[in-house]
Motif scaffolding. Structure first.
Motif, PDB file in Angstrom:
ATOM      1  N   GLU A 166     -32.090  44.903  21.211  1.00 44.86           N
ATOM      2  CA  GLU A 166     -30.979  45.744  21.652  1.00 44.86           C
ATOM      3  C   GLU A 166     -29.801  45.673  20.677  1.00 44.86           C
ATOM      4  O   GLU A 166     -29.047  44.702  20.650  1.00 44.86           O
ATOM      5  N   ALA A 167     -29.685  46.696  19.840  1.00 50.23           N
ATOM      6  CA  ALA A 167     -28.548  46.820  18.928  1.00 50.23           C
ATOM      7  C   ALA A 167     -27.513  47.713  19.607  1.00 50.23           C
ATOM      8  O   ALA A 167     -27.370  48.894  19.282  1.00 50.23           O
ATOM      9  N   CYS A 168     -26.824  47.142  20.567  1.00 53.24           N
ATOM     10  CA  CYS A 168     -25.882  47.936  21.365  1.00 53.24           C
ATOM     11  C   CYS A 168     -24.764  48.530  20.520  1.00 53.24           C
ATOM     12  O   CYS A 168     -24.168  49.547  20.893  1.00 53.24           O
ATOM     13  N   SER A 169     -24.471  47.917  19.371  1.00 55.50           N
ATOM     14  CA  SER A 169     -23.479  48.478  18.446  1.00 55.50           C
ATOM     15  C   SER A 169     -23.868  49.881  17.995  1.00 55.50           C
ATOM     16  O   SER A 169     -23.011  50.664  17.570  1.00 55.50           O
ATOM     17  N   ALA A 170     -25.156  50.196  18.063  1.00 53.29           N
ATOM     18  CA  ALA A 170     -25.638  51.495  17.618  1.00 53.29           C
ATOM     19  C   ALA A 170     -25.563  52.540  18.724  1.00 53.29           C
ATOM     20  O   ALA A 170     -26.058  53.653  18.554  1.00 53.29           O
ATOM     21  N   ALA A 171     -24.951  52.181  19.838  1.00 54.25           N
ATOM     22  CA  ALA A 171     -24.853  53.122  20.961  1.00 54.25           C
ATOM     23  C   ALA A 171     -23.411  53.298  21.426  1.00 54.25           C
ATOM     24  O   ALA A 171     -23.172  53.829  22.507  1.00 54.25           O
ATOM     25  N   TYR A 172     -22.462  52.860  20.599  1.00 58.74           N
ATOM     26  CA  TYR A 172     -21.060  52.936  20.995  1.00 58.74           C
ATOM     27  C   TYR A 172     -20.415  54.253  20.567  1.00 58.74           C
ATOM     28  O   TYR A 172     -20.697  54.785  19.496  1.00 58.74           O
ATOM     29  N   VAL A 173     -19.544  54.755  21.433  1.00 60.70           N
ATOM     30  CA  VAL A 173     -18.689  55.885  21.110  1.00 60.70           C
ATOM     31  C   VAL A 173     -17.251  55.412  21.272  1.00 60.70           C
ATOM     32  O   VAL A 173     -16.879  54.902  22.326  1.00 60.70           O
ATOM     33  N   PHE A 174     -16.461  55.552  20.222  1.00 55.64           N
ATOM     34  CA  PHE A 174     -15.058  55.107  20.271  1.00 55.64           C
ATOM     35  C   PHE A 174     -14.160  56.338  20.379  1.00 55.64           C
ATOM     36  O   PHE A 174     -13.656  56.858  19.388  1.00 55.64           O
ATOM     37  N   ASP A 175     -13.985  56.812  21.626  1.00 54.69           N
ATOM     38  CA  ASP A 175     -13.193  58.027  21.819  1.00 54.69           C
ATOM     39  C   ASP A 175     -11.932  57.796  22.643  1.00 54.69           C
ATOM     40  O   ASP A 175     -11.213  58.736  22.969  1.00 54.69           O
ATOM     41  N   GLY A 176     -11.679  56.540  23.004  1.00 56.32           N
ATOM     42  CA  GLY A 176     -10.451  56.222  23.726  1.00 56.32           C
ATOM     43  C   GLY A 176     -10.494  56.515  25.208  1.00 56.32           C
ATOM     44  O   GLY A 176      -9.497  56.262  25.906  1.00 56.32           O
ATOM     45  N   THR A 177     -11.606  57.040  25.718  1.00 52.54           N
ATOM     46  CA  THR A 177     -11.690  57.335  27.145  1.00 52.54           C
ATOM     47  C   THR A 177     -12.037  56.069  27.926  1.00 52.54           C
ATOM     48  O   THR A 177     -12.611  55.119  27.388  1.00 52.54           O
ATOM     49  N   MET A 178     -11.732  56.068  29.215  1.00 56.98           N
ATOM     50  CA  MET A 178     -12.055  54.919  30.047  1.00 56.98           C
ATOM     51  C   MET A 178     -13.570  54.776  30.178  1.00 56.98           C
ATOM     52  O   MET A 178     -14.098  53.671  30.217  1.00 56.98           O
ATOM     53  N   ARG A 179     -14.283  55.924  30.248  1.00 54.16           N
ATOM     54  CA  ARG A 179     -15.747  55.884  30.343  1.00 54.16           C
ATOM     55  C   ARG A 179     -16.326  55.062  29.199  1.00 54.16           C
ATOM     56  O   ARG A 179     -17.137  54.153  29.414  1.00 54.16           O
ATOM     57  N   SER A 180     -15.940  55.369  27.977  1.00 51.77           N
ATOM     58  CA  SER A 180     -16.473  54.666  26.810  1.00 51.77           C
ATOM     59  C   SER A 180     -15.931  53.247  26.708  1.00 51.77           C
ATOM     60  O   SER A 180     -16.643  52.331  26.286  1.00 51.77           O
ATOM     61  N   SER A 181     -14.693  53.065  27.108  1.00 55.39           N
ATOM     62  CA  SER A 181     -14.070  51.748  26.981  1.00 55.39           C
ATOM     63  C   SER A 181     -14.743  50.706  27.876  1.00 55.39           C
ATOM     64  O   SER A 181     -14.885  49.544  27.494  1.00 55.39           O
TER      65      SER A 181
END
Length: 382
Positions: A166-181
């Motif tokens: 599991e390379a979870c770093s490869a599934a991140y979205v940094f858009d500033g929303t609470m959902r992504s955070s």
């Protein structure tokens, strides 16, 4: 079960780089007090991650889906290889002994999958049977272990490996929303490999036959050469007695990894109600697992539970009547690595084994939770 498949060894791996929650906030210049609170009240101290490259101005680059997939592949192969090698060393086996390889991942899509890539990279026998379990989420380690145990049961004396990558770093979205955070505050990278073998069947009447050159006997040198700390010399690990599954269709959208049109990439989504939904169904799932065994909740001495997050762990504890001591390794793995998705429970099992506190005749429960929403369980005995 007579002669159930048994866990023979384990190996884990994490990235070379890791960050505290405060360091993550600093890396991305996050000042929103709500988001900072999510990070700093997560019961996580540090996680292994591979962050986007730095730009000339010191900010982090925005990775495309293609770049994320490359990260998933490269980091996954590196961690998977390390975990497999550690696992084989643990049981005193070699790559030539591997007869079955099951790879589990949720953080990217590859065709061919990790099983084919690892067989090529490691030089595993090209006739090795294999399986890729993709996209099932944090519960997938036990879904895959069901298949691995079934294969091992049908091939006594032969070595099967499961590796969660599991390379979870490869599934991140940094858009500033609470959902992504919420997601970005929780997951970490890691891999865990588990070796499973069914004891060789008792010898029958002497019948001349060609020796099975590829078979690995439970009595062969590798199986007894190295025993886990705290386990009797020459003994394998716990037997895999029974598996159960409980899906909650009403919460099918509560945990998702789907396409985000605005960002042009895949992203995770976790519903805030997930901890309570999982907790409320955990007793039902345990009842299903123990049905027909003659065992009750009080007969379970050891609990190996997925490190899904602080609220998830607390909800499961409350609904199953578990103590903090029961989930000490679950919370310890969350603290030190975050949620490593499908491999989290194996990190906890590794810590339980290292304690050397299990005794012959004791029972344990493995439990994972994930999209579906689903609760998976396994009953084991030492």
């Amino acid at each position: 079960m007579e002669n159930p498949p048994q866990i023979a060894g384990i190996g884990t791996a994490v990235p070379m780089t890791s960050y505290t929650q405060q360091e993550m906030l600093d890396e991305f210049g996050i000042t929103d007090p709500r988001i900072r609170s999510v990070f700093l009240n997560s019961a996580i101290e540090r996680r292994g991650l591979t962050l986007p490259p730095l730009m000339p101005d010191g900010s982090r680059a925005t990775e495309t889906q293609g770049q994320l997939l490359k990260k998933h592949t490269e980091n996954g192969l590196a961690m998977g290889r390390e975990a497999i090698e550690a696992c084989l060393k643990d049981v005193g086996a070699t790559l030539a002994d591997v007869r079955y390889l099951c790879c589990v991942t949720t953080t990217g899509l590859l065709t061919p999958g990790f099983s084919a890539l690892l067989i090529k990279e490691l030089g595993i026998d090209v006739h090795c049977s294999r399986l890729d379990v993709v996209g099932m989420g944090c519960n997938a380690g036990l879904n895959a272990l069901t298949a691995v145990a079934g294969w091992a049961n049908a091939h006594p004396g032969e070595l099967a490996l499961m590796v969660c990558i599991e390379a979870c770093s490869a599934a991140y979205v940094f858009d500033g929303t609470m959902r992504s955070s919420v997601v970005n505050s929780l997951f970490g990278d890691g891999s865990a490999a588990l070796a499973v073998i069914s004891p060789a069947e008792p010898a029958g009447p002497a019948v001349p036959a060609e020796p099975a050159v590829s078979a690995v006997s439970a009595d062969s040198g590798w199986s007894a050469a190295r025993r886990p700390a705290g386990e009797a010399a020459g003994a394998l690990g716990p037997g895999l007695l029974k598996f159960s599954s409980c899906i909650i269709p009403d919460a099918v959208d509560a945990m998702r990894y789907d396409w985000d049109d605005a960002q042009g990439k895949f992203s995770f989504y976790l519903d805030p109600e997930v901890p309570y939904v999982v907790g409320a169904h955990s007793e039902i799932a345990l009842g299903r697992l123990l049905e027909g065994t003659g065992l009750s909740r009080s007969d379970i001495s050891h609990w190996v539970i997925h490190s899904g997050g602080k609220k998830v762990i607390d909800s499961v504890r409350a609904n199953l009547g578990l103590s903090r001591h029961d989930v000490r390794h679950t919370t310890g793995v969350l603290r030190d690595h975050g949620n490593i998705s499908s491999g989290s429970f194996l990190f906890s099992y590794e810590r339980l084994r290292a304690e050397g506190v299990t005794a012959p005749g004791e029972y344990g429960v493995f439990m994972t939770m994930g999209p579906g929403s689903t609760i998976e369980m396994a009953l084991v005995s030492w």
